[in-house]
Write a protein that holds these residues in place. Structure first.
Motif, PDB file in Angstrom:
ATOM      1  N   PRO A   1      58.477  41.841  32.852  1.00  0.00           N
ATOM      2  CA  PRO A   1      57.975  42.820  33.824  1.00  0.00           C
ATOM      3  C   PRO A   1      57.053  42.209  34.883  1.00  0.00           C
ATOM      4  CG  PRO A   1      57.880  43.705  31.606  1.00  0.00           C
ATOM      5  CD  PRO A   1      58.238  42.265  31.464  1.00  0.00           C
ATOM      6  N   TRP A   2      56.137  41.325  34.469  1.00  0.00           N
ATOM      7  CA  TRP A   2      55.207  40.745  35.448  1.00  0.00           C
ATOM      8  C   TRP A   2      55.967  39.959  36.509  1.00  0.00           C
ATOM      9  CZ3 TRP A   2      54.357  35.879  37.252  1.00  0.00           C
ATOM     10  CH2 TRP A   2      53.228  35.699  38.069  1.00  0.00           C
ATOM     11  N   PHE A   3      56.926  39.165  36.073  1.00  0.00           N
ATOM     12  CA  PHE A   3      57.704  38.358  37.019  1.00  0.00           C
ATOM     13  C   PHE A   3      58.479  39.258  37.971  1.00  0.00           C
ATOM     14  CE2 PHE A   3      61.458  36.018  38.375  1.00  0.00           C
ATOM     15  CZ  PHE A   3      60.914  34.790  38.756  1.00  0.00           C
ATOM     16  N   LYS A   4      59.068  40.316  37.431  1.00  0.00           N
ATOM     17  CA  LYS A   4      59.851  41.236  38.256  1.00  0.00           C
ATOM     18  C   LYS A   4      58.984  41.917  39.307  1.00  0.00           C
ATOM     19  CE  LYS A   4      62.837  45.313  37.978  1.00  0.00           C
ATOM     20  NZ  LYS A   4      63.486  46.306  37.072  1.00  0.00           N
ATOM     21  N   GLY A   5      57.764  42.261  38.955  1.00  0.00           N
ATOM     22  CA  GLY A   5      56.903  42.983  39.880  1.00  0.00           C
ATOM     23  C   GLY A   5      56.165  42.104  40.858  1.00  0.00           C
ATOM     24  N   HIS A   6      56.151  40.799  40.641  1.00  0.00           N
ATOM     25  CA  HIS A   6      55.385  39.916  41.512  1.00  0.00           C
ATOM     26  C   HIS A   6      56.281  38.834  42.125  1.00  0.00           C
ATOM     27  CE1 HIS A   6      52.311  41.811  38.957  1.00  0.00           C
ATOM     28  NE2 HIS A   6      51.461  41.594  39.960  1.00  0.00           N
ATOM     29  N   LEU A   7      56.430  37.738  41.429  1.00  0.00           N
ATOM     30  CA  LEU A   7      57.173  36.603  41.988  1.00  0.00           C
ATOM     31  C   LEU A   7      58.650  36.919  42.176  1.00  0.00           C
ATOM     32  CD1 LEU A   7      56.583  33.703  42.884  1.00  0.00           C
ATOM     33  CD2 LEU A   7      57.188  32.940  40.588  1.00  0.00           C
TER      34      LEU A   7
END
Length: 268
Positions: free
Chosen positions: A210-216
């Motif tokens: 989720p973090w990767f999808k929402g940022h980088l």
């Protein structure tokens, strides 16, 4: 002591350089290479077959109300097989010189390697435009068939300018992506595997983390940056910025290293 170079007229070299192979002819040759090989021919033929299958499936799925099926929708769906197969043809266009050992002939006829690279890049741009034109023709054909075969009025004939531009952008993005991997690897299997596997793997990571999808991921995941251009509406400035960032990572950097390899590589 008089050297051989000194005895040659100064105008001879200038005349030879001035009468080199025209760029227009190089581009025509590269365009012909897209389809005149066995692999290129069958890939082009598969585009036609898949397009017919896509149109047929859409007509059958909407047979009860064909007015809900518009020209723009058919046009957009036909772009899918074009977007998958054309980059493979671009890969073959680049790697064919090296895998079939015809690079020696090509660079003997035109020793200025940068002109061959430019001709291939121009071919990718032209092929993107041709792909959009083919999709438009097939979309119109599907709309006509809807009215003739099913005895039902054809769907709306409108297609937005944004839809046309978006289709061209995505086709060009895919072709240049394949071109970059082909130039980097100069090997057909490696380039094809890299083209399909690496972006897909990053998309999977983007979906699972989720973090990767929402940022980088919103900047470097091709599936995410291409999504706003898969519609008939204009993309925002932010969408264009993210597409350009992903293009630098996935196209510009591999292509730069690949072109350097082509310019400096030993031809066997």
């Amino acid at each position: 002591m008089t050297t051989l170079a000194a005895t040659q007229p100064a105008t001879a070299v200038g005349t030879r350089d001035a009468t080199g192979i025209p760029m227009s002819r190089l581009i025509r040759v590269e365009l012909r290479k897209l389809v005149d090989t066995r692999a290129g021919f069958w890939l082009a033929a598969s585009i036609g077959v898949l397009s017919v299958v896509v149109i047929g499936a859409m007509l059958i799925a909407n047979r009860n109300d064909l007015t809900a099926l518009s020209f723009g929708q058919i046009f957009g769906m036909v772009n899918i097989p074009l977007g998958v197969i054309l980059p493979v043809m671009a890969i073959l266009l680049v790697t064919g010189e090296w895998s079939q050992r015809s690079a020696l002939t090509t660079f003997t006829m035109e020793p200025r390697r940068e002109r061959i690279v430019i001709a291939k890049l121009a071919t990718a741009v032209i092929a993107s435009g041709i792909a959009v034109a083919v999709a438009l023709a097939l979309g119109a054909l599907g709309n006509v068939i809807a009215g003739l075969v099913f005895a039902d009025p054809a769907g709306a004939w409108s297609v937005t300018a944004a839809g046309l531009v978006n289709s061209f952008v995505l086709q060009l993005f895919g072709l240049l992506l394949g071109f970059g991997f082909a130039a980097l690897f100069l090997n057909t299997p490696g380039a094809i595997v890299g083209y399909f596997v690496l972006p897909t793997a990053l998309t999977l990571v983007s979906q699972l983390v989720p973090w990767f999808k929402g940022h980088l991921g919103t900047w470097i995941d091709i599936g995410t940056t291409n999504a706003p251009f898969q519609s008939e509406h204009w993309a925002s400035g932010g969408d264009w910025g993210k597409l350009l960032v992903s293009a630098v990572l996935w196209i510009a950097i591999p292509m730069a290293f690949g072109i350097m390899r082509i310019m400096r590589g030993e031809i066997k």
